[in-house]
Scaffold this active site. Structure first.
Site, PDB file in Angstrom:
ATOM      1  N   CYS A 143       3.056  11.427 -12.220  1.00  0.00           N
ATOM      2  CA  CYS A 143       2.310  12.001 -11.090  1.00  0.00           C
ATOM      3  C   CYS A 143       2.984  13.277 -10.603  1.00  0.00           C
ATOM      4  O   CYS A 143       4.203  13.337 -10.453  1.00  0.00           O
ATOM      5  CB  CYS A 143       2.247  10.978  -9.945  1.00  0.00           C
ATOM      6  SG  CYS A 143       1.390  11.581  -8.475  1.00  0.00           S
ATOM      7  N   CYS A 169       6.405  12.668  -2.653  1.00  0.00           N
ATOM      8  CA  CYS A 169       5.731  11.527  -2.029  1.00  0.00           C
ATOM      9  C   CYS A 169       6.620  10.285  -2.054  1.00  0.00           C
ATOM     10  O   CYS A 169       7.293  10.002  -3.049  1.00  0.00           O
ATOM     11  CB  CYS A 169       4.419  11.245  -2.764  1.00  0.00           C
ATOM     12  SG  CYS A 169       3.557   9.757  -2.193  1.00  0.00           S
ATOM     13  N   CYS A 208      -3.345  11.370  -6.549  1.00  0.00           N
ATOM     14  CA  CYS A 208      -2.560  10.141  -6.594  1.00  0.00           C
ATOM     15  C   CYS A 208      -2.987   9.266  -7.767  1.00  0.00           C
ATOM     16  O   CYS A 208      -4.170   8.998  -7.962  1.00  0.00           O
ATOM     17  CB  CYS A 208      -2.734   9.371  -5.287  1.00  0.00           C
ATOM     18  SG  CYS A 208      -1.894   7.770  -5.255  1.00  0.00           S
ATOM     19  N   ASP A 265      -0.198 -19.454  -0.105  1.00  0.00           N
ATOM     20  CA  ASP A 265      -0.012 -18.010  -0.300  1.00  0.00           C
ATOM     21  C   ASP A 265       0.447 -17.394   1.019  1.00  0.00           C
ATOM     22  O   ASP A 265      -0.315 -16.711   1.692  1.00  0.00           O
ATOM     23  CB  ASP A 265      -1.316 -17.376  -0.785  1.00  0.00           C
ATOM     24  CG  ASP A 265      -1.179 -15.882  -1.048  1.00  0.00           C
ATOM     25  OD1 ASP A 265      -0.040 -15.382  -1.124  1.00  0.00           O
ATOM     26  OD2 ASP A 265      -2.218 -15.203  -1.175  1.00  0.00           O
ATOM     27  N   CYS A 291       4.754 -13.012  -2.256  1.00  0.00           N
ATOM     28  CA  CYS A 291       5.019 -11.581  -2.350  1.00  0.00           C
ATOM     29  C   CYS A 291       6.475 -11.277  -2.006  1.00  0.00           C
ATOM     30  O   CYS A 291       6.833 -10.122  -1.783  1.00  0.00           O
ATOM     31  CB  CYS A 291       4.083 -10.790  -1.433  1.00  0.00           C
ATOM     32  SG  CYS A 291       4.209 -11.250   0.319  1.00  0.00           S
TER      33      CYS A 291
END
Length: 404
Positions: A58, A64, A141, A335, A361
């Site tokens: 990118c 970024c 992006c 979850d 996560c």
């Protein structure tokens, strides 16, 4: 100027040299030099690169802050993310089979939070610069779906309408089946004229819905497909980041649940797992956010051919479903957010639910909760690492537990 050798990557993606010295944008085995200040080499020069280094794909990568690992080869990132989970489990004396990692492709993120600020000449929208609150425009992006990358003019227009040069506007954009779904926070209250301008912006940019804080302006229901159901999540509600990542997690959960006839879905959200599972099993979905529970229930009622889905609004951190209530289920899906589900996992352990599909996560809190289950007689059969936050340090997984 000092010269150091990178030994490993930290959880935030920085290279770590002896000291420790944290060096961004480096990889294990590389020799780098630069000025060390407070244990950090902010502007390293790569003296000896390694073969796992690649040119970031990118053009925004240098400025970024949205990606931390574009300079690393894909197979290195995959191994590193799997290693993060493996090491977290090893800290609790656990090991298991690891299935091949499921990686979402570039330009697959269907949801992103952009920042915007008014300027003297107009407005600027994008992501934050690395380690800064400066906003960098990212028109090309490679993370997000094209619909989101092309929506930066909408974010800028929203900032012009209700933002300021002093405060930053946050705009979360989600691709829905019926158009863009925008949730704006940090703006000023809108007067009637500005509300009409907001409606015109929505029409011009193909939005299904724009929510300005608590005020919602809907042109079309912002639908998300969840199995056979169509759900309209509340503005800003949690969704899996990519369709590919959701498919991988759902596939793992479905396999773990197997032929279970009655399933409890804990931290159910808007029904990502509950509604597809209802094609074959009765499901009780428990979620702390009432608006998401209402969306789930409405999606189920409007769908055809699903088994019974019941819902319950409950704070599973303060008031976990107790073991006596869990014993009626053949399988559980859990979850939780990043904090994990310590209290709820203790109750699952007591209940000895035959099968548990654990989605996480956060490898650290997952490993803690996995240790609780294993100590209570569960076997950790396998782990599936899912990388739907490509080029970032974020790691997700699904894991299969069966009671011995």
């Amino acid at each position: 100027m000092e010269q150091v050798t990178i030994e490993r990557l930290g959880h935030q993606g920085d290279g770590i040299a002896p000291g420790p010295v944290f060096v961004p944008g480096t990889l294990p085995g590389e020799v780098v030099e630069g000025v060390i200040d407070g244990g950090r080499m902010a502007a390293p020069r790569i003296v000896t690169p390694v073969d796992t280094r690649v040119k970031p794909p990118c053009r925004h990568a240098k400025s970024c802050g949205g990606c931390q690992l574009q300079h690393a080869r894909d197979d290195f990132v995959a191994d590193w993310k799997t290693g993060v989970v493996r090491h977290a489990l090893a800290a609790h004396g656990l090991d298991t089979e690891f299935r091949p990692i499921a990686v979402s492709p570039p330009q697959s993120r269907r949801r992103a939070s952009f920042s915007a600020r008014r300027t003297r000449k107009g407005a600027l929208a994008g992501f934050h610069m690395k380690g800064s609150d400066v906003i960098v425009s990212v028109p090309d992006c490679l993370l997000v779906q094209p619909e989101l990358a092309q929506a930066l003019p909408l974010v800028e227009a929203l900032s012009m309408l209700g933002g300021s040069r002093k405060d930053e506007l946050s705009v979360t954009l989600t691709v829905s089946a019926t158009g863009l779904d925008a949730h704006v926070s940090g703006g000023k209250p809108l007067d009637p004229t500005e509300e009409m301008q907001l409606a015109e912006l929505a029409r011009r940019h193909g939005c299904a819905r724009i929510a300005w804080d608590d005020e919602v302006m809907t042109l079309r229901p912002a639908q998300q497909a969840m199995g056979a159901a169509r759900v309209v999540p509340p503005p800003g509600a949690f969704l899996q980041a990519t369709p590919q990542g959701e498919t991988a997690l759902l596939g793992a959960v479905t396999e773990i649940v197997g032929t279970a006839a009655h399933v409890v879905d804990l931290f159910a959200g808007c029904g990502t797992f509950a509604l597809p599972l209802a094609e074959k099993a009765r499901v009780h979905a428990v979620e702390g956010d009432r608006a998401m529970t209402v969306a789930l229930d409405k999606g189920w009622r409007m769908a055809q051919g699903l088994r019974l889905v019941t819902t319950e609004v409950r704070d599973l951190f303060r008031e976990p479903l107790i073991a006596e209530d869990l014993t009626r289920f053949d399988a559980a899906v859990i979850d939780p957010p990043r904090a994990g589900a310590e209290a709820q996992c203790h109750q699952l352990a007591r209940a000895a639910v035959p099968r548990i599909a654990h989605v996480s996560c956060n490898p650290v809190t997952f490993a803690r909760d996995a240790a609780t289950l294993v100590a209570a007689g569960y076997t950790l059969d396998w782990v599936q690492v899912v990388d739907q936050f490509r080029w970032s340090t974020h790691v997700e997984l699904a894991a299969a537990f069966t009671h011995r």
